[in-house]
Design an enzyme around this catalytic site. Structure first.
Site, PDB file in Angstrom:
ATOM      1  CG  ASN A 120      -1.803   0.996   1.331  1.00 10.99           C
ATOM      2  OD1 ASN A 120      -3.163   1.314   0.910  1.00 10.99           O
ATOM      3  ND2 ASN A 120      -1.304   2.260   2.557  1.00 10.99           N
ATOM      4  CG  ASP A 152      -1.697   5.485   0.318  1.00  6.11           C
ATOM      5  OD1 ASP A 152      -1.355   5.075   1.869  1.00  6.11           O
ATOM      6  OD2 ASP A 152      -2.745   4.805   1.041  1.00  6.11           O
ATOM      7  CG  ASP A 186       0.260  -3.884   5.928  1.00  7.56           C
ATOM      8  OD1 ASP A 186      -0.084  -4.161   7.481  1.00  7.56           O
ATOM      9  OD2 ASP A 186       0.472  -2.539   6.131  1.00  7.56           O
ATOM     10  CD  GLU A 212      -3.858  -5.164   8.228  1.00  9.28           C
ATOM     11  OE1 GLU A 212      -3.720  -4.630  10.135  1.00  9.28           O
ATOM     12  OE2 GLU A 212      -3.143  -4.472   7.867  1.00  9.28           O
TER      13      GLU A 212
END
Length: 811
Positions: free
Chosen positions: A326, A386, A417, A458
């Site tokens: 990310n 990001d 993640d 996640e």
């Protein structure tokens, strides 16, 4: 839960000498959405966008003039035979919330002249004659889901109530009038629809409506046979005395995790390792990466990592690494280039604005951060900008890095993640369709590189919001946070209901057994702290998730009862190997202060105590390893009348394991377990308790009940039913015959002439409430009168089940 909305379309026809012009009234029943707080009638809007208005719903808003929570709009100018496409939208958005999360397919409808006959629409097909539609098949181990949509014209009266019965399906809740239903068992199923309003009621049974193909539910992935162990390298074991854990330290402790000998039981028995970030990073935790192809020098060299990987593989342990796709660190060369100015080569690798946008992040945080060359987006904080996946080169880079670790280095997969935040869509910052598409692309890429590689995501959110990430060849599976919360709640409240519901729910709604189970991770308060140091609660919570389906993950130190609470550093303290200096973690000074209970809870002391938390974990993991049913067997909760008992059955072929767990500090006596939903016949079974090797006798009576069961405080029993287990014939439970609505106070049920025995019945009213249940005595007769005297007027379902496992046929 999917945003399931009920749709009704009422068609008006006007005959003229020329072409007919047909107005259509679109109606949407929003009562359930309002009840659930998903639609605010005071501030939310509904419109319809379609081919007939250029897909611009701004001028086609639905209203609720009479306040009955049914929104409608009449659109003019349609012609018979015209096919239209449309979608209903909330608040005028094209953000994936229209119809269902992710958008769904366009609705299609072919306009017909009014004929006073109801139309039934499933998916996007319409049969204008109301006849049963062709079924469809489910393949590739996915569970099919849909909603049934009802159409009628105004001459039949105002429709006010809908009810569906999906045979053999799993509705997301029992009180929805239009449930999203999931099918896990193969077979052919009927759908029954009942509609009422203005004194009118009608019912139609769509026979053999849905066909779910036969599939082998024993065909699961290698990770379903694994138990994973999460390691923070910095805190696991220090081999060189610098106070920081390293790869050579993990190598030294591999025999603790798994010694490679399946005949020994003194190791923990895990067969998978998840490593928290191992790349070069400016922070202690590593989630802000500087170089994705590097090894953090605090942990050793790439050669050290490869030696660790080889040693793990030699013991049958698979290894996955944290892959933070990310965001990067601001110190990453990509960002260092990008921040230099608008013309920089890597500028497009991140999201930039000249002025700061006027919105915050999902939990109210600042997400736009200032720099000399503009504002950049970072959902977590300014040090983690990001990545911008709308720039194709970014995705290519990330995919190539995955190839490096899979092909060149040899890891087995990735823990991904923060998967909710990968691609933004304006101010929609999480769960976007572009994010789902990214993971579908990533899935195809890494499987092409290594067909056995896998990803676990996640997505820290609810089960319903996780599901889109794991469907349609996206992420292989995600952690289910709702189950973790439910298990902790069960032990703290002594009430097993929420855990029972969530266990069955996730088994039903995810692709077959594809979900991760856990109690806590590196971002959450340690479970021993949550349980206020109660060892029995720790053990009992472990019993639940290490005997249920899914892929279990232990956070390092959980198995010895380590404690810790926020800030994050204090839930990531060094592993407690002994009660001696520095907890046996290092010969130097630990990088952070030790957790204060290390002299009480540590590996050395607990290995010597047969009643320790550690030895209970070893027992559970080795039972799971030795019993394939607990790894890959089917799952069904077993209803019981004890508030504090978790009870379920795992089955594979003719073998069965029944787990009974008391989540209360108080014993429970003389409770009953119901086996009707299982494949267990009434008989006596020799039941071996795998925990202690004792033998009990299970007597399942003619009503499929196991009675007079007793459990001690926080007791776990894992029963393997030995000998040949009789199994019920296919569809015994789900093969209910649905009878037509009764037309008087007495009806007759005709039964097959070749069987005399008992039949179970259930009478359900239009709301789904069971009004009567019991058994019908068919001995000596194949015609049974059924008395309905005393029932209020209305529409009812009468369902009959053959307890003799003979097909019941309505003559």
């Amino acid at each position: 839960m999917k945003y399931t909305t009920l749709f009704s379309i009422f068609c008006f026809c006007v005959s003229t000498l020329f072409a007919q012009s047909i107005p259509i009234t679109f109606q949407v029943n929003m009562s359930y959405q309002i009840e659930q707080g998903r639609f605010n009638p005071n501030s939310s809007t509904l419109d319809i966008a379609g081919t007939f208005n250029g897909w611009n719903g701004a001028s086609s808003k639905l209203t609720d003039a009479d306040g009955d929570e049914i929104y409608e709009i009449t659109v003019n100018g349609f012609t018979e035979g015209e096919t239209i496409e449309f979608k209903f939208r909330r608040n005028g958005n094209w953000d994936g919330s229209e119809e269902f999360p992710g958008g769904g397919d366009n609705r299609k409808y072919t306009v017909a002249a009014a004929d006073n006959e109801p139309l039934y629409w499933y998916n996007d097909e319409v049969d204008p004659n109301g006849a049963p539609l062709a079924g469809f098949s489910v393949t590739d181990n996915r569970v099919y889901e849909e909603s049934l949509v009802y159409f009628n014209n105004t001459s039949a009266g105002q429709v006010s109530s809908y009810r569906w019965e999906f045979e053999g399906g799993f509705p997301s809740t029992s009180d929805e009038q239009s449930p999203v239903v999931r099918y896990r068992n193969p077979g052919t199923y009927d759908v029954t629809l009942t509609v009422s309003g203005n004194g009118m009621s009608s019912e139609m049974i769509l026979e053999n409506y849905l066909i779910v193909e036969e599939r082998d539910l024993t065909e699961v992935e290698w990770w379903n046979e694994s138990v994973f162990y999460e390691i923070f390298v910095r805190s696991f074991y220090d081999s060189d005395g610098d106070g920081i854990g390293d790869f050579n330290g993990i190598i030294e402790k591999l025999d603790y995790l798994n010694d490679g000998d399946p005949n020994t039981t003194d190791d923990l028995g895990v067969t998978g390792i998840w490593l928290m970030p191992i790349h070069e990073s400016p922070s202690y935790h590593g989630y802000d990466v500087i170089d994705y192809r590097s090894i953090n020098p605090d942990y050793g060299t790439m050669e050290d990592f490869q030696r660790f990987l080889e040693a793990a593989h030699n013991r049958g342990i698979r290894v996955i690494i944290d892959y933070v796709v990310n965001h990067t660190s601001t110190q990453h060369p990509w960002f260092q280039n990008a921040v230099s100015g608008a013309s920089a080569d890597k500028r497009g690798y991140y999201n930039w604005r000249n002025t700061k946008p006027n919105y915050d992040g999902p939990w109210g945080q600042e997400v736009w951060h200032g720099s000399p060359s503009g504002f950049y987006y970072g959902v977590f904080w300014g040090g983690m900008p990001d990545l911008n996946y709308r720039t194709p080169e970014v995705k290519e880079e990330i995919f190539e890095i995955a190839d490096f670790w899979l092909e060149d280095i040899g890891v087995d997969g990735f823990r991904l993640d923060a998967v909710k935040y990968i691609v933004e869509d304006g101010d929609k910052l999480e769960d976007t369709e572009a994010t789902f598409e990214f993971f579908r692309d990533f899935h195809g890429h890494h499987k092409a590189t290594d067909s056995e590689s896998f990803t676990v995501g996640e997505a820290w959110t609810s089960t319903d919001k996780i599901r889109p990430y794991v469907e349609d060849d996206g992420i292989d599976f995600c952690f289910d946070f709702d189950l973790g919360y439910a298990m902790i709640d069960a032990l703290n409240s002594g009430n097993a209901n929420r855990t029972m519901q969530q266990l069955q729910r996730i088994y039903n709604v995810y692709p077959h057994m594809q979900y991760g189970t856990f109690l806590s991770n590196h971002d959450q308060e340690r479970v021993m702290t949550t349980f206020r140091g109660d060892e029995q609660k720790m053990k009992t919570a472990a019993s639940i998730y290490l005997t249920s389906p899914g892929v279990p993950f232990l956070y390092y130190g959980e198995e010895i009862g380590m404690r810790g609470t926020k800030p994050d550093e204090f839930i990531r303290t060094p592993m407690q190997w002994s009660g001696r200096q520095s907890a046996g973690f290092t010969t130097g000074f630990p990088w952070i202060a030790l957790e204060s209970f290390y002299t009480v809870y540590n590996v050395e002391d607990e290995e010597a105590d047969p009643n320790s938390i550690l030895n209970w974990y070893k027992t559970l993991i080795h039972i799971r390893e030795n019993e394939p049913i607990l790894q890959t067997g089917t799952f069904q909760t077993l209803p019981n009348d004890a508030r504090s008992v978790v009870s379920f059955i795992r089955q594979q072929g003719e073998a069965s394991i029944v787990t009974l767990i008391n989540v209360s500090a108080s014993p429970v006596s003389n409770f009953t377990v119901d086996f009707k939903l299982s494949q267990i016949f009434s008989k006596n079974y020799e039941a071996e308790n795998l925990v202690d090797g004792t033998i009990d006798i299970f007597t399942v009576d003619d009503n499929d009940l196991l009675s007079n069961v007793n459990l001690g405080a926080y007791e776990t029993r894992i029963y393997k039913l030995n000998g040949t287990t009789s199994t019920k014939e296919e569809n015994r439970v789900s093969n209910w015959l649905i009878y037509p609505n009764p037309s008087s106070c007495m009806m007759t049920i005709e039964l097959p002439a070749d069987y005399r025995g008992d039949y179970q019945f259930q009478l359900t009213d239009i709301s789904g409430k069971t009004t009567r249940r019991g058994q019908l005595d068919a001995i000596g007769s194949d015609r049974i009168p059924f008395d309905l005297t005393g029932l209020p007027k209305g529409v009812y379902f009468l369902k009959v089940q053959d307890l003799g496992v003979k097909k019941v046929v309505l003559q």
